[in-house]
Scaffold this motif. Structure first.
Motif, short mmCIF file in Angstrom:
data_model
loop_
_atom_site.label_atom_id
_atom_site.label_comp_id
_atom_site.label_asym_id
_atom_site.label_seq_id
_atom_site.Cartn_x
_atom_site.Cartn_y
_atom_site.Cartn_z
N VAL A 56 6.17 0.46 6.67
CA VAL A 56 4.81 0.82 6.49
C VAL A 56 4.58 2.01 6.67
CG1 VAL A 56 2.74 0.35 5.41
CG2 VAL A 56 3.94 -1.74 5.49
N GLY A 57 4.29 2.93 6.40
CA GLY A 57 3.72 3.98 6.80
C GLY A 57 2.84 4.76 6.06
N GLU A 58 2.26 5.74 6.67
CA GLU A 58 1.03 6.15 6.04
C GLU A 58 1.41 6.77 4.73
OE1 GLU A 58 -0.30 9.22 9.17
OE2 GLU A 58 -0.70 8.14 10.02
N VAL A 59 0.69 6.52 3.53
CA VAL A 59 1.17 6.95 2.60
C VAL A 59 -0.72 8.00 1.85
CG1 VAL A 59 1.56 6.23 0.01
CG2 VAL A 59 2.95 5.74 2.13
N GLN A 75 0.74 -0.92 -0.06
CA GLN A 75 -0.49 0.19 -0.12
C GLN A 75 0.39 1.24 0.05
OE1 GLN A 75 -2.75 0.48 3.13
NE2 GLN A 75 -0.86 -0.17 4.90
N GLU A 76 2.18 1.81 0.28
CA GLU A 76 3.14 2.13 0.78
C GLU A 76 4.09 2.93 -0.78
OE1 GLU A 76 5.96 -0.92 2.28
OE2 GLU A 76 3.55 -0.55 2.46
N ASN A 101 9.11 5.69 0.22
CA ASN A 101 8.52 7.50 -0.17
C ASN A 101 8.33 7.58 -0.85
OD1 ASN A 101 7.62 9.18 0.96
ND2 ASN A 101 9.48 10.18 1.97
N THR A 148 -1.99 -5.35 3.74
CA THR A 148 -1.65 -3.83 3.94
C THR A 148 -0.97 -3.81 2.38
OG1 THR A 148 0.73 -5.60 4.40
CG2 THR A 148 -0.70 -3.99 6.40
#
Length: 388
Positions: A383-386, A311-312, A364, A346
């Motif tokens: 995984v970060g907030e994308v 998802q990122e 990123n 994810t």
């Protein structure tokens, strides 16, 4: 024109100022030329059979609910059950004072017996009148009157029998029994309270908790998407088959141990929400699922060939269209417009826009731009907030 020392002095000063202004530009060019190529993480994607899972909101609905109400008037004599326990069909729950109804039954039976005696007397009288009528020893009028009285008594006896039956039912109804098996609520009436046949509120409620229904709310757009995939032959299995499993997630995020099965889908759409109700059924032997409880229903809708992309690595343009970055064989970033199906854990299920073996940028990606040269390194980053 005479060239003086002041002229050369002024000329040297202007040249010095020009050189000072030129130095930063030269330094920037050298710094830009020496800027290192950034690293970029990627994952290699391949088509695979993906199980399509749809997470929707559901609510537990009891299969049967019985409101316990009295069918006769009278004072509550006793309560015969423990509140909050399981009761069984036919089990007596309350006892209304039976004495008035016992007296009414005896009165009805006495009237019936009296009319039966009258009928027997009239029958014997007609037997005596029959031969005498032919000899003119008894008038025709007396015979006809006796015959008519017998017919009237016969009708009265039928009414008496109905009255006796009604009195028996009323006496039977003084014992209030459970009409279904299930768990009974608290008792609204206590011993000594007046019971009435037309009272608005029930005295108790019995709820069947095994099995129970799960009413699932599904947007109509999801149904249209499923029908489209079915028509295109993209799904191997689809709802409507003999077995459509549904996993239930409880409010504390634990998974219910038993699977529900889809029963049917409503044919009427809610005009306010644009959704339809789907009803599933599930066993509830431990009574863990309670009436009115909200759950998350994960429906197993079939298999489809697609790509799973972290998802990122997915971004959206200003027009909300999804896209991602591909690192080509020359380690240069390319932008690809894609088609998304849904988010599963994810990963996004991607159905178009990429090919087998593509290297999808996942580190990123918003910090890169198309055409940029990178040092590609395989591996997924945390995984970060994308933006999605």
């Amino acid at each position: 024109m005479t060239i003086t020392d002041s002229f050369f002095t002024k000329w040297h000063k202007e040249c010095a100022v020009f050189l000072v202004l030129l130095l930063p530009l030269t330094a920037c060019k050298k710094q830009k030329a020496t800027q290192p190529i950034p690293n970029a993480n990627f994952v290699t994607v391949h088509p695979q059979e993906v199980e399509l899972l749809v997470e929707l909101t559901g609510r537990i609905t009891p299969m049967r609910v019985s409101e316990v109400r009295p069918q006769v008037n009278g004072y509550l004599y006793k309560r015969l059950f423990e509140e909050g326990t399981d009761v069984f069909q036919g089990q007596q729950l309350y006892q209304v004072d039976p004495r008035p109804y016992q007296a009414a039954l005896k009165n009805a039976q006495g009237k019936l017996n009296s009319d039966l005696a009258t009928f027997r007397a009239q029958t014997l009288k007609l037997k005596r009148y029959a031969p005498l009528k032919n000899m003119d020893a008894v008038s025709r009028q007396d015979y006809d009157d006796t015959l008519a009285a017998q017919e009237a008594t016969k009708a009265t006896i039928e009414s008496d029998r109905a009255a006796v039956r009604q009195a028996e039912l009323d006496l039977e109804y003084t014992g209030i029994n459970a009409t279904i098996s299930g768990r009974i609520s608290r008792s609204i009436k206590t011993q000594g309270a007046l019971m009435a046949t037309n009272q608005a509120n029930p005295v108790a409620i019995i709820t069947q908790l095994d099995p129970v229904f799960v009413d699932i709310i599904e947007p109509t757009v999801e149904q249209l998407r499923l029908r489209s995939r079915l028509a295109d032959g993209k799904l191997q299995t689809l709802r409507g088959s003999a077995h459509v499993p549904i996993d239930l997630i409880l409010e504390d995020n634990t998974r219910y141990p038993l699977q529900a099965n889809l029963l049917f889908t409503e044919v009427v759409t809610d005009q306010e929400t644009g959704s339809v109700i789907q009803r599933a059924i599930v066993r509830n032997p431990d009574k863990l699922l309670l009436s009115g409880m909200y759950v998350r229903a994960i429906m197993h809708e079939g298999m489809q060939t697609a790509f799973l992309v972290p998802q990122e690595g997915i971004m959206r343009a200003l027009d909300n269209k999804p896209y991602l970055y591909i690192i080509n064989k020359d380690n240069v970033i390319e932008r690809r417009e894609i088609g998304l199906e849904r988010l599963q854990e994810t990963y996004w299920v991607v159905t178009k826009g990429i090919q087998a073996g593509d290297r999808v940028l996942v580190s990123n990606p918003t910090s890169y731009s198309p055409g940029q040269k990178v040092k590609a390194e395989e591996g997924r980053t945390p995984v970060g907030e994308v933006p999605i």
